[in-house]
Design an enzyme around this catalytic site. Structure first.
Site, PDB file in Angstrom:
ATOM      1  N   LYS A  39     -10.788   5.213  10.453  1.00 39.19           N
ATOM      2  CA  LYS A  39     -10.310   6.409  11.135  1.00 39.19           C
ATOM      3  C   LYS A  39      -9.816   7.466  10.133  1.00 39.19           C
ATOM      4  O   LYS A  39      -9.540   7.169   8.965  1.00 39.19           O
ATOM      5  CB  LYS A  39      -9.174   6.056  12.101  1.00 39.19           C
ATOM      6  CG  LYS A  39      -9.591   5.139  13.245  1.00 39.19           C
ATOM      7  CD  LYS A  39     -10.576   5.822  14.178  1.00 39.19           C
ATOM      8  CE  LYS A  39     -10.774   5.062  15.480  1.00 39.19           C
ATOM      9  NZ  LYS A  39     -11.563   3.836  15.334  1.00 39.19           N
ATOM     10  N   THR A  40      -9.679   8.689  10.600  1.00 40.96           N
ATOM     11  CA  THR A  40      -9.195   9.782   9.752  1.00 40.96           C
ATOM     12  C   THR A  40      -7.867   9.406   9.111  1.00 40.96           C
ATOM     13  O   THR A  40      -7.637   9.657   7.920  1.00 40.96           O
ATOM     14  CB  THR A  40      -9.040  11.076  10.579  1.00 40.96           C
ATOM     15  OG1 THR A  40     -10.311  11.387  11.188  1.00 40.96           O
ATOM     16  CG2 THR A  40      -8.615  12.236   9.706  1.00 40.96           C
TER      17      THR A  40
END
Length: 373
Positions: free
Chosen positions: A191-192
C-alpha cells in the site's frame, strides 16, 4: 532489465537505520501489544487525515469486518457495494450474515457507479460501502446525498486510498475515510503507506463509534476481563506501528514520487493506441497507489511482460459476483457488464517511489514493442 512489480527492500536500504532503530525500540521496551508506538501512530493518523478518532487493528480486512458489525451490516440487512473489488469489501458483510447487493462500476474510474445506487435501495437496505480504488475516490458527494436521503450508514473502504482527498462540490478537501460514518485503511506492505506485515486502521468522527471500535478490537471488553460485546482479537502490532511511524514522516514525498512515475507512464504510452490510460474524475486529489491500464490482448501482454522480467498484477481478474463463494447471492454472468468487461483487459504496471525512470521507460518500451510485433 528486471523490474519487480513491488519491492520493499529499496526503501528499507534507504532508511535502514531509522527502521532498525524503530523496531529495536519496541523489542528493548518489550511492550508488544498496543504499545506507545501504536498510540503515537493513531495520533499521527488523526493529525494527517483530520479524523477525530483513529483505532489501529490487525488488518484492513479486520477493520472492515469490525466497522460493518458495529454499523449493523448483518443479520439479513442489505448493503450496496461494487463487485469489482477485493473479497474483503463484501465478505465483511457476509461474515455476519448480512446481504450484499452489487451495483456496476463506472468504466473510467472503476469505482461504483453512484447513479445506479438509489434504484437498489429498499426497506431492508441499511448501508452503502463505496470502495476508493487504485488512484481515486468514489463519488462521495452523490453517495452521501443518497445516504442522507434514505437514512443509510456509509462505510468507506479506503484500504487503497491513503493520502487521497475529496473536495467535490465543497469548499475544503476531506481525506478519504473521513466523510462517511466509518473509514478504514490497510497497511499491507504494497500500500501507499505500507508496513512490514499486516495492519489496519478504523477512522471516524463519531465518539460513540470510536469507543465501540476500541472495545471490539479487544474481544468487546470495556476494561480487562469485562466484556460488553462479543468482539474480535484485532490489535495493530506495535512493531508494525513503529515501522509505519517512520514511513508516515515521508508519505507526502512518496505520493509525489508515485505521481512522477504515473506521469512518466502516461507521457510514454499516450500514443499507444492499444492501451487506455487512467483518468481521475471529479474535484479530488488522487494518489497513484496502482497504475492500471486497459490493454488489448491483456493476457498475451502479461505473458510478454513476464518473459521480459517485468512484474505486473491483475486487479481483478474476476468480479466478485462470478466467484464461487458468492454463488448463493444468485447473480450470473452479464449482470454487471462493465465490471466484467474491465476485468478482461485491466493490468497493473509497477509503481512505487523507489522505481527508477529507466525502469519505467523499459516497461513502456516493452509494451510498445509487444504491440508493434
Amino acid at each position: 532489465m528486471k523490474v519487480p512489480f513491488y519491492s520493499s527492500v529499496r526503501e528499507y536500504n534507504n532508511r535502514k537505520k531509522e527502521f532498525d532503530d524503530a523496531i529495536q525500540s519496541v523489542i528493548s521496551q518489550g511492550n508488544f501489544i498496543l504499545g506507545k508506538q501504536v498510540v503515537d501512530f493513531e495520533g499521527a493518523i488523526e493529525n494527517y487525515t483530520g479524523a477525530k478518532y483513529a483505532i489501529g487493528v490487525a488488518s484492513g480486512t479486520d477493520a472492515l469486518t469490525i466497522a460493518a458489525d458495529i454499523l449493523g451490516f448483518k443479520d439479513g440487512k442489505e448493503v450496496i457495494t461494487s463487485p469489482f473489488t477485493f473479497l474483503a469489501s463484501a465478505s465483511c458483510v457476509l461474515r455476519n450474515k448480512g446481504r450484499v447487493v452489487f451495483v456496476d462500476i463506472d468504466e473510467e474510474t472503476f469505482s461504483i457507479n453512484a447513479d445506479l445506487i438509489e434504484e437498489k435501495i429498499n426497506n431492508n437496505t441499511v448501508g452503502i460501502l463505496p470502495i476508493h480504488l487504485f488512484d481515486q475516490m468514489a463519488d462521495m458527494d452523490r453517495i452521501m446525498e443518497i445516504a442522507k436521503k434514505h437514512n443509510l450508514k456509509v462505510l468507506e473502504d479506503a484500504a487503497e486510498a491513503f493520502g487521497m482527498r475529496w473536495r467535490g462540490k465543497g469548499d475544503t478537501y476531506k481525506h478519504s475515510g473521513t466523510i462517511g460514518d466509518f473509514g478504514i485503511f490497510s497497511f499491507f506492505p504494497t500500500k501507499t503507506l505500507g508496513g512490514y506485515g499486516d495492519g489496519g486502521m478504523i477512522v471516524t468522527n463519531d465518539e460513540n463509534l470510536a469507543s465501540l471500535s476500541k472495545s471490539y478490537r479487544v474481544h468487546g471488553a470495556s476494561k480487562k476481563y469485562h466484556y460488553d460485546y462479543i468482539g474480535y482479537n484485532s490489535r495493530l502490532d506495535t512493531l508494525q506501528a513503529a515501522v509505519l511511524n517512520v514511513k508516515l514522516k515521508y508519505i507526502d514525498e512518496a505520493i509525489k514520487k508515485r505521481e512522477h512515475v504515473a506521469k512518466l507512464y502516461m507521457e510514454n504510452l499516450k500514443d499507444c493506441q492499444h492501451v487506455r490510460l487512467p483518468k481521475i474524475k471529479h474535484e479530488q486529489k488522487g494518489v497513484y497507489y496502482v497504475f492500471n491500464i486497459l490493454a488489448e490482448k491483456r493476457d498475451e501482454l502479461s505473458l510478454y511482460l513476464k518473459e521480459n522480467e517485468i512484474g505486473y498484477s491483475i486487479y481483478y481478474p474476476m468480479p466478485l459476483h462470478l466467484q464461487k463463494s458468492f454463488e448463493h447471492l444468485g447473480y450470473k454472468k452479464g449482470d454487471f457488464p462493465v465490471a466484467e468487461k474491465v476485468s478482461q483487459s485491466i493490468i497493473a504496471l509497477p509503481i512505487y517511489p523507489e522505481i527508477t525512470d529507466d525502469e519505467v521507460l523499459y516497461v513502456c518500451e516493452t509494451i510498445k514493442k509487444f504491440y508493434s510485433r
